[in-house]
Write an enzyme that holds these catalytic residues in place. Structure first.
Site, short mmCIF file in Angstrom:
data_model
loop_
_atom_site.label_atom_id
_atom_site.label_comp_id
_atom_site.label_asym_id
_atom_site.label_seq_id
_atom_site.Cartn_x
_atom_site.Cartn_y
_atom_site.Cartn_z
N TYR A 1 21.54 -5.43 -1.16
CA TYR A 1 21.86 -4.53 -2.26
C TYR A 1 22.70 -3.34 -1.79
O TYR A 1 22.51 -2.82 -0.68
CB TYR A 1 20.57 -4.00 -2.90
CG TYR A 1 19.84 -5.01 -3.74
CD1 TYR A 1 20.38 -5.49 -4.92
CD2 TYR A 1 18.60 -5.49 -3.34
CE1 TYR A 1 19.70 -6.41 -5.70
CE2 TYR A 1 17.90 -6.41 -4.11
CZ TYR A 1 18.46 -6.87 -5.28
OH TYR A 1 17.78 -7.79 -6.05
N LYS B 1 -13.10 0.52 6.44
CA LYS B 1 -12.63 0.89 5.10
C LYS B 1 -11.27 0.25 4.84
O LYS B 1 -10.59 -0.22 5.76
CB LYS B 1 -12.53 2.41 4.97
CG LYS B 1 -11.53 3.06 5.91
CD LYS B 1 -11.54 4.57 5.77
CE LYS B 1 -10.53 5.21 6.72
NZ LYS B 1 -10.49 6.67 6.57
#
Length: 344
Positions: A242, A34
């Site tokens: 950042y 899956k």
């Protein structure tokens, strides 16, 4: 390798893990592919596993099953864990997919469309999908497989494991002739009394350990690597990334590498993430950006065009996941579509 970031998939290692899991479990392994084989590529992985003898696969969604059927042809059995959702029966039958039926409504939906080969899920305590044992239906035509799912398989000391096993054994006895499948990856390592007729390995096929940490019996399969884009010197007191997420406490040599959260490098890696550079583990510094991350390579010879390993043989998948505060499942499935899969 030309891709700035790439996920390399070692299909020989995948095959080796499949054989190991069959040996430990003492039962045939029916791979769970899956979520595109946990992000590694369901078609390529399933094709290789078929060469190793796998003939039954599990997916979660109807669409996943349709895609896998198109890739593999008519030979394997493909079970859909979602079951037979409203309006999906015709698609399931057209692609020769077998729903895992979880409710009376799904059974009715499947029968109304003509029925056919299918599975049944028994909820032995996870409270996720399936029938409670006392509410399980009577045997019916087409029922080929009955399964349940362990809630705590990654903790061998958890008493719930044995309670679920015993509840499943009692419930499955109502369906003579149906294949009984209980053990997931972790369950395979709990003992052969958890294996029943077939196991359903997932994360251990792809390199994750059965208890959420590396296991020497499981080989690394996936390697996420990134190219060094730039190398620069950062002086004491200067910041990287950042919001001044990292401030150098002395002279540092910093690389900028071509992998960020748009590639699947989780922002949660900062400040605990480590990557393999030239055989050493070095920290990710500053905040992970959308397309890049920064690594402290002070004292190493690193040049533009070199590659770093975010997880793989030198930075084990489970360790990388733990550093980001998550699990191997999420780390693998977070690698995005813009990262090419390279099969070796």
């Amino acid at each position: 390798m030309t891709a700035p970031a790439a996920l390399t998939v070692d299909l020989d290692a995948l095959a080796g893990n499949f054989r190991t899991l069959e040996r430990i479990g003492g039962a045939p392994a029916h791979p769970v592919v899956k979520a595109d084989a946990y992000g590694l590529g369901a078609a390529a992985c399933a094709e290789r596993l078929m060469r190793e003898g796998a003939r039954t696969f599990f997916v979660a969604r109807t669409r996943e099953g349709e895609q896998l059927r198109a890739a593999l042809g008519a030979t394997p059995a493909i079970y859909v864990l979602d079951g037979c959702l409203t309006g999906r029966a015709a698609r399931l039958r057209a692609a020769d997919l077998r729903p895992i039926l979880n409710t009376e409504a799904q059974i009715a939906e499947w029968r109304a469309a003509g029925g056919g080969r299918c599975g049944l899920q028994i909820d032995t305590g996870m409270n996720r999908l399936g029938f409670r044992p006392e509410a399980a239906p009577e045997p019916f035509a087409g029922l080929d497989l009955v399964l349940s799912h362990l809630a705590c398989a990654d903790d061998p000391a958890e008493p719930m494991n044995a309670r679920q096993r015993d509840a499943f054994a009692a419930a499955a006895a109502r369906y003579p002739g149906a294949v009984r499948s209980f053990a997931n990856s972790g369950g395979i390592f709990l003992g052969r009394d958890y294996g029943f007729d077939a196991t359903r390995p997932g994360v251990c096929l792809y390199g994750g350990g059965p208890e959420g940490r590396p296991d020497p019996r499981i080989r690394p399969v996936a390697t996420l690597s990134a190219e060094v884009l730039q190398v620069c010197d950062v002086a004491a007191g200067e910041s990287v990334g950042y919001s001044r997420g990292f401030v150098a406490d002395g002279p540092r040599r910093i690389t900028t590498c071509a992998a960020g959260y748009a590639d699947g490098v989780l922002r949660a890696y900062s400040p605990r993430g480590l990557v393999a550079v030239g055989g050493e583990l070095r920290p990710i510094v500053g905040r992970v950006s959308m397309d890049v991350c920064a690594i402290d390579v002070t004292g190493l010879e690193v040049a533009v065009g070199d590659r770093v390993e975010l997880f793989g043989a030198h930075r084990m998948l489970d360790d990388a996941a733990a550093a980001a505060g998550t699990i191997a499942y999420e780390l693998l499935t977070s690698v995005t579509a813009r990262v090419p899969r390279i099969y070796v």
